[in-house]
Motif scaffolding. Structure first.
Motif, mmCIF file in Angstrom:
data_model
loop_
_atom_site.group_PDB
_atom_site.id
_atom_site.type_symbol
_atom_site.label_atom_id
_atom_site.label_comp_id
_atom_site.label_asym_id
_atom_site.label_seq_id
_atom_site.Cartn_x
_atom_site.Cartn_y
_atom_site.Cartn_z
ATOM 1 N N LYS A 147 0.641 -1.297 -0.031
ATOM 2 C CA LYS A 147 0.138 -0.045 -0.112
ATOM 3 C C LYS A 147 0.845 1.175 0.058
ATOM 4 O O LYS A 147 0.392 2.230 -0.969
ATOM 5 N N TRP A 148 1.882 1.127 0.779
ATOM 6 C CA TRP A 148 2.785 2.363 0.820
ATOM 7 C C TRP A 148 3.434 2.818 -0.614
ATOM 8 O O TRP A 148 3.656 3.771 -0.850
ATOM 9 N N ALA A 150 2.418 1.616 -3.238
ATOM 10 C CA ALA A 150 1.178 2.388 -4.296
ATOM 11 C C ALA A 150 1.076 3.683 -4.159
ATOM 12 O O ALA A 150 1.157 4.597 -5.137
ATOM 13 N N ASN A 151 1.055 4.105 -2.861
ATOM 14 C CA ASN A 151 0.636 5.331 -2.559
ATOM 15 C C ASN A 151 1.685 6.400 -3.034
ATOM 16 O O ASN A 151 1.562 7.669 -3.376
ATOM 17 N N TYR A 152 2.966 5.859 -2.811
ATOM 18 C CA TYR A 152 4.092 6.519 -3.007
ATOM 19 C C TYR A 152 4.224 7.115 -4.523
ATOM 20 O O TYR A 152 4.515 8.244 -4.650
ATOM 21 N N PHE A 153 4.040 6.105 -5.246
ATOM 22 C CA PHE A 153 4.065 6.239 -6.646
ATOM 23 C C PHE A 153 2.843 7.015 -7.391
ATOM 24 O O PHE A 153 2.775 7.696 -8.383
ATOM 25 N N GLU A 154 1.725 6.856 -6.480
ATOM 26 C CA GLU A 154 0.536 7.694 -7.196
ATOM 27 C C GLU A 154 0.756 9.324 -6.838
ATOM 28 O O GLU A 154 0.293 10.154 -7.456
ATOM 29 N N MET A 155 1.778 9.556 -5.618
ATOM 30 C CA MET A 155 2.056 11.303 -5.682
ATOM 31 C C MET A 155 2.769 11.818 -6.610
ATOM 32 O O MET A 155 2.762 12.988 -7.034
ATOM 33 N N LYS A 157 2.405 11.026 -10.060
ATOM 34 C CA LYS A 157 1.681 10.913 -11.452
ATOM 35 C C LYS A 157 1.065 12.073 -11.593
ATOM 36 O O LYS A 157 0.808 12.916 -10.928
#
Length: 157
Positions: A147-148, A150-155, A157
């Motif tokens: 989850k971490w 995934a959230n880190y790479f979402e930032m 985009k």
């Protein structure tokens, strides 16, 4: 050339001596086991042997192997030994697939908890319970790492 040996145990005087020693071992062993129970110490071969030396008027005590070889004393030991019972219970367990249905919520663990208390609680758990808890903790860590990331790479985009 065939030799026949007379069994040493067939001697009448030796049987009497053996019986006396066997009875002495049983009495000392039972006294030691009862004393260990009173003191709240574990009933183990070593503890019985050491305590029997203190209880024996001659100071000899009994050897740990005597407990195993003397049927009467071994039976009494099995009744009162928790370590023997743990070994017996462990033999009957077949490796099973562990169900990960534990209600452990790792989010509720506080960082400022008393480690000594936690350690005491873990020492009370069986090996199987500890393995299950460890697997649950690893699963929780792996899921949160995913989850971490995934959230880190979402930032970005």
């Amino acid at each position: 050339m065939s030799h026949t040996f007379d069994s040493i145990n067939d001697k009448e005087w030796l049987k009497e001596t053996h019986l006396k020693r066997s009875n002495r071992s049983v009495e000392l062993g039972k006294q030691a086991i009862n004393e260990l129970i009173k003191q709240g110490k574990p009933v183990t071969y070593k503890n019985i042997s050491n305590l029997s030396k203190e209880l024996d008027p001659e100071g000899k005590g009994i050897h740990p192997n005597t407990i195993r070889t003397n049927d009467a004393l071994y039976g009494y030991y099995k009744q009162h030994s928790k370590t023997y019972k743990q070994k017996e219970n462990g033999k009957n367990l077949k490796p099973q697939r562990i169900e990960l249905n534990d209600n452990m919520d790792f989010r509720k663990i506080k960082p400022d908890r008393k480690i000594e208390k936690v350690q005491r609680n873990y020492m009370k758990l069986s090996k199987q319970e500890l393995v299950q808890r460890l697997i649950l903790a690893e699963q929780y860590i792996a899921e949160n790492n995913t989850k971490w990331v995934a959230n880190y790479f979402e930032m970005f985009k």
